[in-house]
Design an enzyme around this catalytic site. Structure first.
Site, PDB file in Angstrom:
ATOM      1  N   ASP A  93      -1.080  -1.912   0.643  1.00 52.65           N
ATOM      2  CA  ASP A  93      -0.271  -0.838   1.068  1.00 52.65           C
ATOM      3  C   ASP A  93      -0.905   0.548   1.783  1.00 52.65           C
ATOM      4  O   ASP A  93      -1.879  -0.015   1.784  1.00 52.65           O
ATOM      5  CB  ASP A  93      -0.163  -0.119  -0.432  1.00 52.65           C
ATOM      6  N   SER A  94       0.053   1.311   1.794  1.00 52.07           N
ATOM      7  CA  SER A  94      -0.331   2.329   3.031  1.00 52.07           C
ATOM      8  C   SER A  94      -1.774   3.245   2.432  1.00 52.07           C
ATOM      9  O   SER A  94      -2.935   4.043   2.722  1.00 52.07           O
ATOM     10  CB  SER A  94       0.844   3.011   3.346  1.00 52.07           C
ATOM     11  N   CYS A 101       4.407  -2.432   0.085  1.00 50.68           N
ATOM     12  CA  CYS A 101       4.550  -1.086   0.719  1.00 50.68           C
ATOM     13  C   CYS A 101       6.269  -1.265   1.518  1.00 50.68           C
ATOM     14  O   CYS A 101       5.753  -2.282   2.315  1.00 50.68           O
ATOM     15  CB  CYS A 101       3.774  -0.499   2.437  1.00 50.68           C
ATOM     16  N   ASN A 102       7.599  -0.226   1.718  1.00 51.57           N
ATOM     17  CA  ASN A 102       8.139  -0.601   2.375  1.00 51.57           C
ATOM     18  C   ASN A 102       8.283  -1.107   3.547  1.00 51.57           C
ATOM     19  O   ASN A 102       8.935  -1.675   4.942  1.00 51.57           O
ATOM     20  CB  ASN A 102       8.981   0.178   1.986  1.00 51.57           C
ATOM     21  N   GLU A 140      -0.530  10.409  -2.921  1.00 49.08           N
ATOM     22  CA  GLU A 140      -2.118   9.968  -2.241  1.00 49.08           C
ATOM     23  C   GLU A 140      -2.962  11.282  -3.312  1.00 49.08           C
ATOM     24  O   GLU A 140      -4.039  10.473  -3.499  1.00 49.08           O
ATOM     25  CB  GLU A 140      -1.644  10.011  -0.962  1.00 49.08           C
ATOM     26  N   CYS A 165      10.103   3.845  -1.578  1.00 45.64           N
ATOM     27  CA  CYS A 165       8.946   3.715  -0.891  1.00 45.64           C
ATOM     28  C   CYS A 165       8.076   3.992  -2.307  1.00 45.64           C
ATOM     29  O   CYS A 165       8.263   4.342  -3.687  1.00 45.64           O
ATOM     30  CB  CYS A 165       8.968   5.417  -0.899  1.00 45.64           C
ATOM     31  N   THR A 166       6.964   2.501  -2.504  1.00 46.87           N
ATOM     32  CA  THR A 166       6.828   2.196  -2.963  1.00 46.87           C
ATOM     33  C   THR A 166       5.119   3.593  -4.658  1.00 46.87           C
ATOM     34  O   THR A 166       5.388   3.268  -5.587  1.00 46.87           O
ATOM     35  CB  THR A 166       5.710   1.530  -3.183  1.00 46.87           C
ATOM     36  N   HIS A 167       5.000   4.839  -3.159  1.00 48.19           N
ATOM     37  CA  HIS A 167       4.487   5.556  -4.017  1.00 48.19           C
ATOM     38  C   HIS A 167       5.765   6.251  -5.283  1.00 48.19           C
ATOM     39  O   HIS A 167       4.802   7.247  -5.670  1.00 48.19           O
ATOM     40  CB  HIS A 167       4.115   6.222  -2.976  1.00 48.19           C
ATOM     41  N   TYR A 208       1.837   5.384   6.489  1.00 44.55           N
ATOM     42  CA  TYR A 208       2.038   4.397   7.395  1.00 44.55           C
ATOM     43  C   TYR A 208       3.974   4.577   8.273  1.00 44.55           C
ATOM     44  O   TYR A 208       3.905   4.699   9.545  1.00 44.55           O
ATOM     45  CB  TYR A 208       3.097   2.694   6.783  1.00 44.55           C
ATOM     46  N   GLY A 209       4.690   5.560   7.173  1.00 43.70           N
ATOM     47  CA  GLY A 209       6.099   5.783   7.636  1.00 43.70           C
ATOM     48  C   GLY A 209       6.153   6.696   8.819  1.00 43.70           C
ATOM     49  O   GLY A 209       6.734   6.624   9.889  1.00 43.70           O
TER      50      GLY A 209
HETATM   51  N1  DGL Z   1       4.301   3.204  -0.059  1.00 48.34           N
HETATM   52  C1  DGL Z   1       4.628   3.101   0.834  1.00 48.34           C
HETATM   53  C2  DGL Z   1       6.053   2.450   1.202  1.00 48.34           C
HETATM   54  O1  DGL Z   1       6.754   1.836   0.489  1.00 48.34           O
HETATM   55  C3  DGL Z   1       4.412   3.940   1.672  1.00 48.34           C
HETATM   56  C4  DGL Z   1       5.005   5.052   3.804  1.00 48.34           C
HETATM   57  C5  DGL Z   1       3.739   5.064   4.104  1.00 48.34           C
HETATM   58  O2  DGL Z   1       2.362   5.508   4.188  1.00 48.34           O
HETATM   59  O3  DGL Z   1       4.561   6.127   4.931  1.00 48.34           O
HETATM   60  O4  DGL Z   1       6.907   2.891   2.585  1.00 48.34           O
END
Ligand code: DGL
Length: 269
Positions: free
Chosen positions: A11-12, A74-75, A152, A184-186, A43-44
């Site tokens: 994931d990010s 991570c989406n 985070e 979003c997985t967070h 990442y977004g």
């Molecule tokens: N957990 C990531 C997701 O599901 C976070 C994305 C990000 O870092 O922007 O999209």
């Protein structure tokens, strides 16, 4: 590739741990290697090309550890890089996407809300997901700038995170949605807070369990389920500072498994 080999996840940052929890629940004997790209998070807000490059590097790192399957937990990375990863590497990948299909089957008011990153919501993958499963429904999309960073930091409750969430949940409430998708997985780490803030009767869902079932399906079909009977182990790698990220992993995962190590130098610039 052998059944005894570990599963890789990335994931990010620490968000993919929410997916890993469901995988651990369903597959207690699997060894798991988790990579959190915290230095490059979120990442977004990066370009697709930059995300693809990080995902390729992480995939190569995990392949060098002999993983038998990779979960792109991570989406945003799934939107930006999953297709390209599948084209380039022969290891099986399981990606994630917001639980729009499940939301569409749960909603009684025909109104659902999706909380995700801007990148996930603006991608063609999300548009076709909505067209396929939620045509005819009102879908309220809400990009949640800043929420990933809160998780985070391990700030999964507290006034600042609550104020952000209040702002992001308001448009969903105004439209009267009865299902909120944590896209979003967070965000599953914020579930207790979200559930406290939505109106009674509003369901809050995420994709952790379906992704774990898909992982199990893929491994079963390939006869790659680990036959061992002892509990599986977990190894964590981060591109951030392990002395900062380690305690957050411990808070969200409940332990640091076999340890939290820093990724090689190539990941840190
Ligand atoms: N957990 C990531 C997701 O599901 C976070 C994305 C990000 O870092 O922007 O999209």
């Amino acid at each position: 590739m052998a059944a005894q080999d570990p599963i890789g996840l990335f994931d990010s940052g620490v968000g993919g741990l929410s997916i890993m929890k469901e995988i651990r629940r369903l597959l207690p004997h699997e060894d798991l290697i988790y990579v959190g790209d915290s230095k490059f998070c979120p990442y977004g807000e990066k370009t697709s090309t930059a995300i693809q490059e990080r995902c390729r590097m992480i995939t190569k790192f995990l392949l060098a550890k002999s993983v038998k399957l990779i979960v792109v937990a991570c989406n945003s990375a799934s939107v930006a890089a999953l297709e390209q990863l599948r084209a380039e590497f022969s290891v099986p990948f399981v990606g994630v996407e917001p639980a729009v299909k499940q939301a569409a089957s749960f909603t009684k008011k025909k109104r659902i809300g999706v909380l995700a990153t801007g990148l996930t919501l603006s991608g063609a993958r999300f548009t076709s997901l909505v067209e396929k499963f939620a045509g005819g429904l009102t879908v309220v999309n809400q990009a949640c700038l800043g929420l990933v960073e809160q998780v985070e930091r391990g700030a999964i409750n507290g006034p600042e995170t609550e104020a952000m969430l209040r702002r992001y949940l308001q448009p969903l409430e105004e439209k009267g949605v009865d299902v909120v998708v944590l896209g979003c997985t967070h965000y599953p780490f914020l579930r207790p807070l979200v559930e406290k803030m939505v109106q009674p009767g509003v369901q809050v869902i995420d994709t952790g369990a379906p992704v774990a079932r898909q992982t199990q399906r893929v491994l079963t079909q390939a006869t790659l389920i680990n036959p061992k009977t002892q509990a599986g182990k977990e190894w964590f790698y981060t591109s951030g500072d392990p002395s900062v990220v380690g305690p957050v992993i411990e808070k969200l995962w409940g332990s640091h498994g076999e340890g939290v190590q820093q990724l090689p130098a190539a990941f840190l610039t």
